[in-house]
Design an enzyme around this catalytic site. Structure first.
Site, PDB file in Angstrom:
ATOM      1  N   GLY A 192     -20.779   7.271 -94.131  1.00 25.78           N
ATOM      2  CA  GLY A 192     -21.632   7.354 -92.603  1.00 25.78           C
ATOM      3  C   GLY A 192     -22.072   6.431 -92.637  1.00 25.78           C
ATOM      4  O   GLY A 192     -22.539   5.248 -92.765  1.00 25.78           O
ATOM      5  N   SER A 193     -23.153   6.780 -90.827  1.00 26.48           N
ATOM      6  CA  SER A 193     -24.199   5.415 -90.234  1.00 26.48           C
ATOM      7  C   SER A 193     -23.903   5.481 -89.645  1.00 26.48           C
ATOM      8  O   SER A 193     -23.517   7.033 -88.337  1.00 26.48           O
ATOM      9  CB  SER A 193     -23.765   4.735 -90.440  1.00 26.48           C
ATOM     10  OG  SER A 193     -23.163   3.898 -92.360  1.00 26.48           O
ATOM     11  N   ASN A 194     -25.687   5.227 -88.830  1.00 25.01           N
ATOM     12  CA  ASN A 194     -25.730   5.388 -87.124  1.00 25.01           C
ATOM     13  C   ASN A 194     -25.940   3.393 -86.770  1.00 25.01           C
ATOM     14  O   ASN A 194     -26.755   3.181 -88.472  1.00 25.01           O
ATOM     15  CB  ASN A 194     -27.212   6.242 -86.762  1.00 25.01           C
ATOM     16  CG  ASN A 194     -27.056   7.210 -87.563  1.00 25.01           C
ATOM     17  OD1 ASN A 194     -25.991   8.332 -86.872  1.00 25.01           O
ATOM     18  ND2 ASN A 194     -28.333   8.435 -87.560  1.00 25.01           N
TER      19      ASN A 194
ATOM     20  N   ASN B 108     -20.540   7.819 -86.249  1.00 21.20           N
ATOM     21  CA  ASN B 108     -18.913   7.970 -86.456  1.00 21.20           C
ATOM     22  C   ASN B 108     -17.976   8.903 -86.075  1.00 21.20           C
ATOM     23  O   ASN B 108     -17.257   9.068 -86.670  1.00 21.20           O
ATOM     24  CB  ASN B 108     -19.866   8.705 -88.300  1.00 21.20           C
ATOM     25  CG  ASN B 108     -20.227   7.660 -89.138  1.00 21.20           C
ATOM     26  OD1 ASN B 108     -21.543   8.270 -90.289  1.00 21.20           O
ATOM     27  ND2 ASN B 108     -20.278   6.558 -89.268  1.00 21.20           N
TER      28      ASN B 108
ATOM     29  N   ARG C  17     -24.513  15.231 -84.293  1.00 21.89           N
ATOM     30  CA  ARG C  17     -25.509  13.513 -84.635  1.00 21.89           C
ATOM     31  C   ARG C  17     -25.066  12.681 -83.649  1.00 21.89           C
ATOM     32  O   ARG C  17     -25.952  11.807 -83.003  1.00 21.89           O
ATOM     33  CB  ARG C  17     -24.976  12.969 -86.299  1.00 21.89           C
ATOM     34  CG  ARG C  17     -25.487  12.024 -86.282  1.00 21.89           C
ATOM     35  CD  ARG C  17     -25.515  11.828 -88.119  1.00 21.89           C
ATOM     36  NE  ARG C  17     -24.432  10.897 -88.529  1.00 21.89           N
ATOM     37  CZ  ARG C  17     -23.524  10.469 -88.818  1.00 21.89           C
ATOM     38  NH1 ARG C  17     -24.407   9.557 -88.313  1.00 21.89           N
ATOM     39  NH2 ARG C  17     -22.710  10.526 -89.340  1.00 21.89           N
TER      40      ARG C  17
END
Length: 802
Positions: A236-238, A508, A537
């Site tokens: 995942g990630s931001n 994501n 998110r």
């Protein structure tokens, strides 16, 4: 001029090594102090606070050497485990029934892993890719980095004793080659494709006897399989890039917050790499990589987020009724290629298995597998993964490292087209921002699907972007783009890209709402969806960054604050309604899933007063977290909210918790019962029960799980008997907040949440984890004056010959 400068800087740094001690990060693992080498590859490593190495070398081979050496000093056991994997030797050393750490494939057993990776070795797949001309194959610089990395790793093994108990004295810790380094790149490239279906590739066998009947495919199960891949908590990630229009000084800003595993072979490792006059970059590298994966230099910073593009497709094979290993293309029979792979097994006889390959890729078969597909007398399915011919990842990353602007980042993406499963978000010192979903995807257009989709594909493609094409027709294969570097993939002109928006953000979800005011549309379904519900998110992230952009005057400090805001958007959406419904329960009781009445009245005021954050001192955060998990597990998505999703208002919908859903009261009762049984107060502080244990000491951990929508995502493991959440499997990892102030040095703050080393004897086993617990940062030392002024500075020159 550049050559002279390079020689002067390297020589000056080398002189410092004569009177300096060994870096603290490596001291526990060294048999002796290193000295300047006499011939062969060498590098200078300057260690600053938290064991961060600043590696200086005269060229790429020597830089790779220093990187391999320094990675081995910190992570030799984890690296060795991964190299054992890509050599196909796990069964030989660990037994066939054991498991990998899943960092390099989805294989359920060591045997399955070995059958796949030994098959890659025996077909010389990696060597063939290395031999291709640039840009199809790697550049000379990347080859030198790989060669140097292997030499540096080997030299460390030769010259030092291993203290890490995970592999001290282990026979599987062995020297490596440049091909091993390349094979690890290959494994990372295919992990979203073939690497995610290893069991189904190595276990596929033609039907015999009683299995020769016809068996349908469960389309719903296949759709859920693809959804599970894209929702994989390990990937995942931001990231957000702000343009100069939003910042205090007109220069860009970048906040990268990748969510990656805290343990095993997919960890990041921090360093700075310098070839004077040629390269100067800092950031995080995936273990085993000689290039910076996510990082920054004096002009540009970049990060990645896992993209929604489906990097593979299936092809339905129409089989010859007389032989299930023969398939028909335009009415003509083609025999599958039979690959026989033999794996050595610890304390037992070698195991030989067959794999079946077609013009469309390997056959995948397992009705309960991933994907869940049968092989019948009439039908089989082949797996097309274009990343199986991609050895361009490293050159793409090296291009970023040398970039001077977001335009250069985009140019590297266009030239090498090597990123297998991520988006790129970047900002530069001139005030530009960039988002691009430039990933290697099979060139499957909506038009091709309309012409060539099977009945199964007509269900899976619109739902999740998985195409299932008709292999009996030669025309039904991915097409070619004139600007693509390899056949069968999309070219750069087809990639969803956004330049110079006030903000460009991804958490994501698909490219659609990279900027809510400038939505991206017009891309093919395989890239991702348009006009569909976003994750909590993503919704929370867009709310936050759009407000920041509108406020303007942003600095690196604003990025740091965003990282640790720890706001739980799900709490903002649901906690107040949950508290009200809780207080309205007759007699203050609710019935648990075991049918017993539970007094939940004490939970109501805790939910009402909770501050909606996941800080370590937040009271009520743990109660809501446990409730929210149980509520989502028992209530279907369509029943959770009273106001449904609307594409016209995608950030604020759905909303209004449906407390009338049957699972609401049950989830509340089960949560209260669970916490009381564990002796955990309903209003306890989050950090008292969300922590990791390092060398016998608890370290409280901030942040929250995916469903809560927290930017600072962590995925903890619940162990009530040991006090709550006692370990983190994945989450915030190599965090970087980067900007520029007009000087030669970037303004950068970083944090490697799990620290540099997994060796419990290392001084850098948990030092940055403690910083993470306190929501503190490392002030990056990038320029020479900053590196050399570090109070923790230790310098050493390392070489092949000691």
């Amino acid at each position: 001029m550049r050559t002279r400068l390079r020689r002067l800087v390297v020589a000056a740094v080398a002189l410092l090594t004569a009177s300096t001690a060994l870096p603290a990060a490596a001291a526990g693992q060294q048999s002796r102090q290193e000295h300047p080498s006499h011939g062969g590859l060498s590098a200078v490593i300057r260690y600053t606070e938290y064991g961060i190495p600043h590696i200086v070398a005269k060229d790429y081979a020597n830089l790779g050497f220093g990187t391999g050496w320094a990675q081995a000093a910190d992570q030799v056991c984890t690296l060795a485990d991964g190299f054992t994997t890509v050599r196909g030797d796990r069964s030989r050393f660990f037994g066939p029934d054991g498991q990998t750490d899943f960092s390099l494939s989805s294989a359920s057993t060591n045997l399955a892993s070995d059958l796949y990776f030994r098959g890659v070795r025996e077909t010389r797949t990696v060597e063939k890719l290395l031999a291709q001309p640039v840009p199809l194959g790697p550049s000379r610089d990347v080859k030198d980095l790989m060669r140097g990395f292997a030499a540096g790793y080997d030299a460390w093994l030769k010259q030092n004793r291993i203290s890490d108990p995970a592999c001290k004295g282990a026979a599987w810790v062995q020297p490596i080659s440049a091909v091993d380094v390349a094979a690890r790149f290959y494994a990372i490239s295919v992990i979203g494709g073939q690497g995610g279906s290893v069991d189904e590739i190595t276990g596929a066998q033609p039907p015999t006897g009683a299995t020769t009947g016809t068996q349908g495919v469960d389309a719903e199960a296949l759709i859920k399989s693809v959804q599970a891949r894209t929702a994989d908590a390990d990937m995942g990630s931001n990231a957000v890039a702000f343009s100069g229009a939003t910042t205090a000084n007109g220069r860009g800003l970048l906040l990268g917050n990748p969510h990656y595993p805290w343990h095993g072979g997919r960890r990041f490792w921090q360093s700075q790499q310098t070839i004077p006059g040629e390269l100067d970059v800092a950031g995080g590298s995936l273990l085993g990589s000689p290039t910076i994966s996510i990082g920054y230099n004096s002009r540009v910073a970049w990060s990645h987020t896992v993209a929604t593009g489906v990097p593979f497709n299936l092809t339905r094979l129409t089989l010859d009724p007389s032989d299930p290993t023969v398939y028909l293309v335009d009415g003509k029979p083609e025999r599958m290629t039979k690959r026989t792979v033999t794996v050595a097994v610890k304390d037992g006889s070698s195991v030989t298995r067959t794999q079946w390959w077609t013009r469309y890729g390997p056959v995948v078969a397992d009705p309960q597998g991933d994907p869940p597909l049968p092989w019948t007398a009439t039908t089989a399915y082949a797996f097309n993964d274009p990343n199986a011919t991609n050895m361009r990842f490293a050159d793409t990353s090296l291009g970023f490292s040398k970039a001077r602007s977001t335009a250069d980042v985009l140019a590297s993406l266009k030239k090498y087209q090597g990123l297998p499963w991520v988006n790129t978000i970047a900002a530069d010192s001139s005030g530009h921002s960039l988002y691009s979903q430039s990933q290697v995807l099979p060139r499957i257009t909506d038009d091709l699907v309309a012409r060539c989709s099977t009945d199964l594909g007509k269900l899976t493609y619109p739902a999740v972007g998985l195409a299932v094409l008709d292999g009996s027709r030669a025309e039904c294969t991915p097409g070619d783009d004139s600007d693509a570097v390899q056949p069968g993939i999309f070219g750069p002109s087809r990639m969803p890209t956004l330049k110079d928006a006030p903000y460009a953000e991804n958490s994501n979800d698909s490219a659609w709402l990279t900027n809510a005011d400038r939505p991206l549309t017009g891309y093919e379904r395989i890239f991702g969806s348009i006009g569909t519900q976003r994750s909590v998110r993503t919704r929370g992230a867009i709310e936050d960054v759009s407000a920041m952009a509108e406020r303007g005057g942003l600095t690196v400090k604003d990025l740091q604050q965003q990282e640790f805001t720890n706001r739980a958007p799900a709490g903002d959406l649901a906690a107040a309604d949950a508290a009200k419904a809780c207080a309205a329960l007759a007699g203050g009781t609710a019935t648990g899933s075991d049918g017993k009445a539970v007094d939940v009245s004490a939970a109501c005021p805790v939910l009402a007063s909770w501050g909606r954050t996941m800080d370590t001192d937040s009271k009520g955060a743990l109660l809501f977290d446990r409730f929210w998990r149980k509520f989502n597990a028992s209530v279907s998505p369509g029943q959770r909210w009273k106001v449904p999703f609307s594409a016209a208002d995608p950030i604020r919908t759905p909303n209004t918790l449906n407390t009338a859903a049957p699972g609401f009261a049950t989830a509340l009762a089960d949560t209260v019962s669970e916490l009381r049984a564990a002796g955990i107060a309903l209003d306890s502080r989050l950090g008292d029960h969300q922590f990791v244990v390092r060398n016998g000491q608890r370290i409280p951990i901030p942040g929250g799980t995916e469903a809560l929508g927290v930017w600072n995502k962590v995925e903890p493991v619940w162990n009530a008997a040991q006090g709550g959440y006692t370990e983190i499997t994945t989450g915030s990892s190599h965090i970087q907040a980067v900007g520029w102030d007009g000087g030669r040095c970037p303004v950068a703050r970083t944090l490697l949440t799990y620290s540099q080393s997994e060796n419990p004897d290392s001084p850098h086993y948990s030092d940055q984890t403690r910083l993470f617990s306190q929501e503190k940062w490392v002030t990056a030392r990038f320029c020479e004056k900053d590196v050399l002024s570090s109070p923790a500075l230790r310098i050493v020159r390392v070489g092949e010959h000691g």
